[in-house]
Design an enzyme around this catalytic site. Structure first.
Site, short mmCIF file in Angstrom:
data_model
loop_
_atom_site.label_atom_id
_atom_site.label_comp_id
_atom_site.label_asym_id
_atom_site.label_seq_id
_atom_site.Cartn_x
_atom_site.Cartn_y
_atom_site.Cartn_z
N HIS A 135 10.14 -10.36 -4.92
CA HIS A 135 10.35 -9.65 -6.19
C HIS A 135 9.67 -10.37 -7.35
CE1 HIS A 135 13.42 -6.67 -4.91
NE2 HIS A 135 13.75 -7.60 -4.02
N ASP B 81 14.12 -12.66 -0.23
CA ASP B 81 14.98 -12.72 -1.43
C ASP B 81 15.79 -14.01 -1.48
OD1 ASP B 81 14.03 -10.22 -2.07
OD2 ASP B 81 15.91 -9.16 -1.71
N ASP C 169 15.00 -2.22 0.72
CA ASP C 169 13.74 -2.44 -0.02
C ASP C 169 12.82 -3.40 0.73
OD1 ASP C 169 15.71 -4.43 -0.83
OD2 ASP C 169 14.29 -5.07 -2.36
N HIS C 170 13.25 -3.86 1.92
CA HIS C 170 12.42 -4.74 2.76
C HIS C 170 12.06 -4.12 4.10
CE1 HIS C 170 13.04 -8.27 0.05
NE2 HIS C 170 13.98 -7.43 -0.36
N HIS D 170 17.83 -5.61 4.10
CA HIS D 170 17.94 -4.68 2.96
C HIS D 170 16.82 -3.64 2.97
CE1 HIS D 170 20.58 -7.69 0.48
NE2 HIS D 170 21.29 -6.95 1.31
N HIS E 250 14.88 -9.85 6.05
CA HIS E 250 16.31 -9.49 6.06
C HIS E 250 16.45 -7.98 6.02
CE1 HIS E 250 15.54 -9.52 1.74
NE2 HIS E 250 16.71 -8.94 1.50
N HIS F 229 21.57 -15.08 0.76
CA HIS F 229 21.41 -13.74 0.20
C HIS F 229 21.99 -12.72 1.18
CE1 HIS F 229 19.52 -10.40 -1.96
NE2 HIS F 229 18.90 -10.03 -0.86
FE FE Z 1 14.99 -7.28 -2.18
ZN ZN Z 2 17.52 -8.33 -0.47
#
Ligand code: FE
Ligand code: ZN
Length: 264
Positions: A176, A138, A56-57, A54, A52, A108
């Protein structure tokens, strides 16, 4: 095949599969830990899988491109750094000689996808040598699930049901390390669960030793993750005590997710 979790930021894992020569990484939010392992193990980067959009990905994708010998695969209905191969539920991706089924798991984010690899069973292979593996970003966490940033509770519930239906021995590679906090909530939902007691003790030992609690297993998640247990009487009761409008699984899921958002 080797499966390793590269810690990134405070609680992310960037998953890597490698065969000693080539590697795939999943959701590289940061390129530094990946470049480090590629150099240390003398691996080539054959593909990047993204679940996805985001940061942090995907934050490390740009920095990995110069080292990438194959494609970036990502969700067809989300914007991740171009160029990439747009994939959607029902399609297959092949990387490192492995087939991955794409599963749509909105909730998410609205276009979130998961990657599932099931080894072909070889007639004389000893049991348990190679088990299925799921990269779920996530969506599903051990003991919990992602927050609903873009999707509805009904979508997320449906997505989690699809993941819960995968083979029990599937290794669950979440993005995570939220397990212990999730288990604290799970215990509030099902205080009398012996499975939760046992699993929590094991996870505490892992963390105390500085090790990941992941990958999890689908069978374990079905036993301990309240978000996969919306049809279980004790969970229905707990949800109804916390505002569920009725006993239907989506109503139970909705109440659990709201309760968890406030839970400390
Ligand atoms: Fe994340
Ligand atoms: Zn995420």
């Amino acid at each position: 095949m080797n499966l390793i979790a590269l810690p990134a930021f405070t609680d992310n894992y960037i998953w890597m599969i490698h065969d000693g020569i080539d590697a795939i990484v999943v959701d590289p939010g940061d390129c530094a830990p990946v470049l480090d392992v590629l150099a240390r193990l003398k691996l080539k980067l054959a593909a990047i899988l993204v679940t996805h959009h985001h940061d942090d990905h995907v934050g490390g994708v740009l920095g990995l491109r110069p080292h990438l010998e194959g494609a970036v695969f990502g969700p067809a209905f989300e914007a991740i750094p171009e160029p990439y191969t747009h994939v959607r539920g029902g399609e297959k991706v092949c990387a490192l000689g492995l087939d991955f089924d794409i599963i749509d798991v909105p909730g998410h984010t609205s276009g979130h996808i998961a990657y599932f690899h099931q080894p072909k069973t070889q007639p004389n292979a000893p049991a348990g040598t190679d088990t299925p593996v799921l990269f779920c970003g996530d969506t599903l966490f051990s003991g919990g699930c992602g927050r609903l940033f873009e999707g509805t509770p009904a979508q997320m519930h449906h997505s989690l049901q699809a993941l819960a239906a995968l083979p029990g021995d599937t290794r669950v590679c979440c993005a995570h390390e939220y397990t212990l906090a999730n288990l604290k909530f799970a215990r509030a939902v099902e205080p009398d669960s012996a499975d939760l007691d046992r699993y929590t003790r094991w996870c505490e030992q892992q963390r105390a030793a500085g090790l990941p609690t992941l990958p999890g297993h689908i069978a374990e998640e079905r036993a301990i993750n309240p978000f996969l247990r919306c049809g279980v009487p004790a969970v229905i009761q707990a949800a109804q005590n916390h505002g569920a409008l009725g006993p239907q699984p989506v109503e139970v899921f909705t109440a659990l997710r709201l309760w968890k958002n406030e839970f400390r």
